[in-house]
Design a protein around this motif. Structure first.
Motif, PDB file in Angstrom:
ATOM      1  N   LEU A 142       0.709  -1.122   0.192  1.00  0.00           N
ATOM      2  CA  LEU A 142       0.050  -0.076  -0.146  1.00  0.00           C
ATOM      3  C   LEU A 142       0.788   1.102  -0.082  1.00  0.00           C
ATOM      4  O   LEU A 142       1.781   1.300   0.841  1.00  0.00           O
ATOM      5  N   LEU A 143       0.576   2.013  -0.812  1.00  0.00           N
ATOM      6  CA  LEU A 143       1.410   3.235  -0.959  1.00  0.00           C
ATOM      7  C   LEU A 143       0.553   4.613  -1.046  1.00  0.00           C
ATOM      8  O   LEU A 143      -0.537   4.738  -1.429  1.00  0.00           O
ATOM      9  N   TYR A 144       1.028   5.661  -0.139  1.00  0.00           N
ATOM     10  CA  TYR A 144       0.615   7.047   0.020  1.00  0.00           C
ATOM     11  C   TYR A 144       1.636   7.854  -0.171  1.00  0.00           C
ATOM     12  O   TYR A 144       2.108   8.251   0.781  1.00  0.00           O
ATOM     13  N   GLU A 145       1.764   8.464  -1.367  1.00  0.00           N
ATOM     14  CA  GLU A 145       2.971   9.347  -1.827  1.00  0.00           C
ATOM     15  C   GLU A 145       2.343  10.535  -2.450  1.00  0.00           C
ATOM     16  O   GLU A 145       1.438  10.554  -3.266  1.00  0.00           O
ATOM     17  N   PHE A 146       3.305  11.579  -2.499  1.00  0.00           N
ATOM     18  CA  PHE A 146       3.069  12.856  -3.123  1.00  0.00           C
ATOM     19  C   PHE A 146       2.859  12.657  -4.469  1.00  0.00           C
ATOM     20  O   PHE A 146       3.617  11.909  -5.266  1.00  0.00           O
ATOM     21  N   ARG A 147       1.972  13.397  -5.192  1.00  0.00           N
ATOM     22  CA  ARG A 147       1.696  13.525  -6.502  1.00  0.00           C
ATOM     23  C   ARG A 147       2.163  14.735  -7.237  1.00  0.00           C
ATOM     24  O   ARG A 147       1.884  15.842  -6.659  1.00  0.00           O
ATOM     25  N   ILE A 148       2.690  14.558  -8.383  1.00  0.00           N
ATOM     26  CA  ILE A 148       2.970  15.914  -8.831  1.00  0.00           C
ATOM     27  C   ILE A 148       2.025  17.012  -9.147  1.00  0.00           C
ATOM     28  O   ILE A 148       0.881  16.593  -9.442  1.00  0.00           O
ATOM     29  N   ARG A 149       2.496  18.148  -8.769  1.00  0.00           N
ATOM     30  CA  ARG A 149       1.425  19.433  -9.251  1.00  0.00           C
ATOM     31  C   ARG A 149       2.482  20.481  -9.747  1.00  0.00           C
ATOM     32  O   ARG A 149       3.466  20.697  -9.268  1.00  0.00           O
ATOM     33  N   ASP A 150       1.849  21.217 -10.714  1.00  0.00           N
ATOM     34  CA  ASP A 150       2.383  22.499 -11.109  1.00  0.00           C
ATOM     35  C   ASP A 150       3.905  22.303 -11.496  1.00  0.00           C
ATOM     36  O   ASP A 150       4.652  23.074 -11.324  1.00  0.00           O
ATOM     37  N   HIS A 151       4.065  21.063 -12.050  1.00  0.00           N
ATOM     38  CA  HIS A 151       5.119  20.708 -12.528  1.00  0.00           C
ATOM     39  C   HIS A 151       6.559  20.395 -11.978  1.00  0.00           C
ATOM     40  O   HIS A 151       7.580  20.749 -12.271  1.00  0.00           O
ATOM     41  N   GLU A 152       6.112  20.634 -10.527  1.00  0.00           N
ATOM     42  CA  GLU A 152       7.110  20.407  -9.566  1.00  0.00           C
ATOM     43  C   GLU A 152       7.496  18.863  -9.342  1.00  0.00           C
ATOM     44  O   GLU A 152       6.633  18.181  -8.583  1.00  0.00           O
ATOM     45  N   ALA A 153       8.636  18.593  -9.983  1.00  0.00           N
ATOM     46  CA  ALA A 153       8.963  17.220  -9.618  1.00  0.00           C
ATOM     47  C   ALA A 153       9.581  16.896  -8.423  1.00  0.00           C
ATOM     48  O   ALA A 153       9.621  15.708  -7.851  1.00  0.00           O
ATOM     49  N   GLN A 154      10.412  17.555  -7.655  1.00  0.00           N
ATOM     50  CA  GLN A 154      11.214  17.698  -6.349  1.00  0.00           C
ATOM     51  C   GLN A 154      11.525  18.784  -5.687  1.00  0.00           C
ATOM     52  O   GLN A 154      11.465  19.944  -6.582  1.00  0.00           O
ATOM     53  N   SER A 155      11.700  18.659  -4.588  1.00  0.00           N
ATOM     54  CA  SER A 155      12.165  19.836  -3.929  1.00  0.00           C
ATOM     55  C   SER A 155      13.068  19.719  -2.824  1.00  0.00           C
ATOM     56  O   SER A 155      13.028  18.366  -1.993  1.00  0.00           O
ATOM     57  N   TRP A 156      13.869  20.620  -2.053  1.00  0.00           N
ATOM     58  CA  TRP A 156      14.730  20.405  -1.027  1.00  0.00           C
ATOM     59  C   TRP A 156      14.356  21.431  -0.172  1.00  0.00           C
ATOM     60  O   TRP A 156      14.295  22.606  -0.220  1.00  0.00           O
ATOM     61  N   GLU A 157      14.374  21.019   1.114  1.00  0.00           N
ATOM     62  CA  GLU A 157      14.382  21.842   2.364  1.00  0.00           C
ATOM     63  C   GLU A 157      15.628  21.637   3.234  1.00  0.00           C
ATOM     64  O   GLU A 157      15.407  20.741   4.251  1.00  0.00           O
TER      65      GLU A 157
END
Length: 202
Positions: A142-157
């Protein structure tokens, strides 16, 4: 190295006073994940489940109610201590999704609620290999993962990585050893778009 930095991020996060009741530090299970778990066939008394990145264990009880002997694993010791304070009998293990401390073919069900989308892309093969190794034949993931939006494929904090998946990316990641039979676009508890999926071990 990336996994060590991510662990340090979560250790700091779990030591920070909670300012809301949303996300992995919430005591309440995510409604979408609750629905995924409740859709499972009732487990027999020997059926086993693994909660990867279990945090403070908000989804462990749900799997137990469904009849599964459930173990939680998380690499952040602080989160496991928080879980132990609430439920001293909870079966938990400190460990990484990239090196799961379990024997091969141990689990009928594996839940990943928000772990994969914080693993760096170069470590995906290791993650897939480990999840596949500990899954029994015919196991459900079972997976619950972020889906792409606004063409943002990844991010770093800082050192904290987040991946936003396209449908095909998830299917391609698992295609060698898993069949995808459900991958739904859903709105998560924090208002962000997620994938809610179920895959079966080939």
């Amino acid at each position: 190295m990336a996994a060590d930095l991510e662990r340090a991020y979560y250790e700091r996060m779990w030591r920070t006073p909670l300012n809301n009741g949303i996300g992995c530090r919430s005591n309440k299970p995510a409604k979408i994940v609750e629905g995924l778990i409740e859709s499972l066939i009732q487990g027999e008394h020997t059926a086993t489940a693994l909660d990867i990145g279990c945090g403070a264990g908000r989804h462990i009880r749900l799997q137990q109610v469904q009849g599964y002997i459930t173990i939680g694993v998380d690499f952040a010791l602080t989160s496991l201590r928080a879980l132990a304070e609430k439920n001293a009998d909870a079966p938990i293990v400190q460990g990484s999704a990239l090196c799961l401390p379990f024997r091969a073919q141990s689990f009928n069900v594996i839940l990943d609620s928000g772990c994969l989308h914080h693993i760096c892309e170069n470590e995906y093969p290791t993650y897939i290999s480990e999840v596949t190794r500990v899954a029994k034949a015919g196991a459900i993931l079972l997976l619950y993962e972020f889906r792409i939006r606004d063409h943002e494929a990844q991010s770093w904090e800082g050192t904290h990585f987040t991946k936003y998946f396209r449908r095909q990316e998830i299917q391609d990641l698992f295609e060698t050893s898993w069949n995808t039979f459900r991958l739904d676009e859903v709105a998560g508890e924090n208002g962000k778009p997620y994938w809610a999926g179920a895959l079966t071990r080939k």
